[in-house]
Design an enzyme around this catalytic site. Structure first.
Site, short mmCIF file in Angstrom:
data_model
loop_
_atom_site.label_atom_id
_atom_site.label_comp_id
_atom_site.label_asym_id
_atom_site.label_seq_id
_atom_site.Cartn_x
_atom_site.Cartn_y
_atom_site.Cartn_z
CG ASP A 40 -5.29 -17.54 -2.90
OD1 ASP A 40 -4.42 -16.69 -2.96
OD2 ASP A 40 -6.08 -17.73 -3.80
CB CYS A 62 3.22 -4.85 5.97
SG CYS A 62 2.13 -5.71 4.85
FE1 SF4 Z 1 5.08 -8.63 13.89
FE2 SF4 Z 1 7.02 -6.77 13.68
FE3 SF4 Z 1 6.67 -8.58 11.74
FE4 SF4 Z 1 4.86 -6.65 12.10
S1 SF4 Z 1 7.00 -6.37 11.48
S2 SF4 Z 1 4.42 -8.81 11.76
S3 SF4 Z 1 4.88 -6.44 14.34
S4 SF4 Z 1 7.28 -8.98 13.87
FE1 SF4 Z 2 -1.09 -3.11 2.18
FE2 SF4 Z 2 0.19 -1.42 3.78
FE3 SF4 Z 2 0.95 -3.96 3.73
FE4 SF4 Z 2 1.44 -2.39 1.66
S1 SF4 Z 2 2.31 -2.16 3.70
S2 SF4 Z 2 0.59 -4.48 1.57
S3 SF4 Z 2 -0.36 -1.05 1.66
S4 SF4 Z 2 -1.04 -3.18 4.41
#
Ligand code: SF4
Ligand code: SF4
Length: 378
Positions: free
Chosen positions: A133, A246
């Site tokens: 990375d 996320c």
């Molecule tokens: Fe894709 Fe849903 Fe995963 Fe986001 S949370 S990366 S939109 S599958």
């Molecule tokens: Fe960054 Fe938002 Fe993902 Fe947290 S949820 S790692 S703040 S993009």
């Protein structure tokens, strides 16, 4: 010219402990144009090195890194570790991104990659170069090209059955391969899901597949060296090193396997330690807990800064004592963020400590923080 045997290379990669391996032609990244637009828009934020002309040039043309390069081997190593669920939902604890719970992945990955490259040299000859990375490669899109997953709306590489909790490494090689991998079919993409975009606490995704690093908690808590943006601090919750939201909400991570790599077995003291412990860490305590981990590069000063923000968001009187002690920290950055946290927690003891610190503080930025914290209380 000798040819790289894909099946033999993948067998050797598995013997070395990699969970998956794919091979693609050493062509420019399929997402190079999107990357250049992202840089032009300034969304790399504190990651200034990503916009350096030499780095951009290397991303355009892999032969700048390795003359005569023909193929790119991409490997994945799962890092998911088990953690007590109650720790991860407790605001009195400082959360660390799951990738940091074990030993520093750079060393672990590089040792295995170099062993793989040495094996390639013995088996087939050629020239090779290994990266983890830090290398100037758009590794996620190359990983997609090598069949290791698809790039999700959260910008991460996701394997449809194994999620996104894995590290990537690459070997560039001058060898041609006898069987290149194909990218995964479009059907495995995100579809209509938008969970990651909706769950991001700082709205760091202006659009699917676009991450504005200037708003991302990971960038602020790990990469950024100075003061944390005032408007964003209340949105950080108790994240003190990175952020996994996320990824945690992504349905594909329901199936993410636990790591088989002993070096990534979580250390209980580094998953989500009590904030009061983090606030009280001096340099020796920091080294004792985080030496040899990804957190070590960020350092005690920035971790203390981040813990102050998390303590302010926690809002508990239990954090007063260590925060008041940090008003005398050697670092003005830490003193300023401790002031912010005390302003948020409030109460007579916080007010008295802020007043007293105001009398002796000489650093301009720390004084600004103290003044704002005192205003907060009126
Ligand atoms: Fe894709 Fe849903 Fe995963 Fe986001 S949370 S990366 S939109 S599958
Ligand atoms: Fe960054 Fe938002 Fe993902 Fe947290 S949820 S790692 S703040 S993009």
């Amino acid at each position: 010219m000798s040819t790289l045997s894909a099946s033999r290379l993948k067998a050797r990669a598995a013997e070395l402990g990699f969970d998956r391996a794919g091979i693609t032609r050493a062509e420019p990244s399929p997402t190079l144009d999107a990357y250049l637009r992202w840089i032009d828009a300034g969304m790399h934020g504190p990651l200034g090195y990503m916009a350096r002309p030499d780095r951009v040039e290397r991303r355009r043309d892999l032969s700048v890194i390795l003359p005569g390069v023909q193929s790119l081997v991409v490997v994945a190593l799962d890092y998911r570790g088990a953690a007590p669920a109650e720790w991860l939902t407790d605001p009195s604890r400082g959360r660390f991104s799951a990738y940091s719970w074990g030993s520093d992945y750079h060393g672990v990955m590089l040792e295995k990659l170099e062993a793989l490259a040495a094996w390639l040299t013995r088996e087939t000859g050629g020239a090779h170069r290994a990266y983890v990375d830090t290398g100037p490669i758009l590794e996620r899109s190359h990983g997609q090209a090598a069949g290791l997953g698809f790039v999700g709306k959260n910008t991460l590489l996701i394997h449809p059955r194994r999620g996104s909790l894995f590290f990537l490494g690459e070997i560039l090689t001058t060898l041609e391969c006898d069987a290149y991998d194909a990218p995964l079919p479009q059907a495995t993409m995100c579809g209509s899901c938008t969970r990651c975009l909706a769950a991001c606490p700082t709205n760091a995704f202006p659009a699917p597949h676009v991450l504005d690093a200037r708003r991302c908690i990971s960038m602020w808590t790990i990469e950024h060296k100075g003061t944390i943006d005032l408007a964003l601090r209340p949105l950080f919750g108790n994240w003190v090193f990175g952020c996994d939201i996320c990824q945690d909400v992504c349905p594909f991570n329901r199936f993410a396997p636990e790591t088989r790599e002993p070096a990534f077995t979580p250390n209980a003291a580094r998953i989500a330690p009590p904030l009061v412990e983090l606030l009280a860490l001096d340099e020796a305590g920091f080294q004792a807990r985080f030496a040899g981990t990804p957190v070590a590069r960020t350092g005690r000063e920035r971790l203390a800064r981040n813990a102050c923000v998390a303590a302010g968001n926690w809002g508990s009187g239990e954090a007063l004592r260590p925060l008041i002690a940090l008003l005398d920290d050697a670092s003005p950055l830490v003193r300023g963020h401790a002031a912010w946290a005390l302003g948020h927690i409030g109460g007579g003891a916080a007010r008295a400590a802020l007043d007293s610190a105001w009398q002796r503080e000489t650093d301009a930025a720390a004084r600004d923080e103290l003044a704002a914290a005192l205003d907060n209380r009126e």
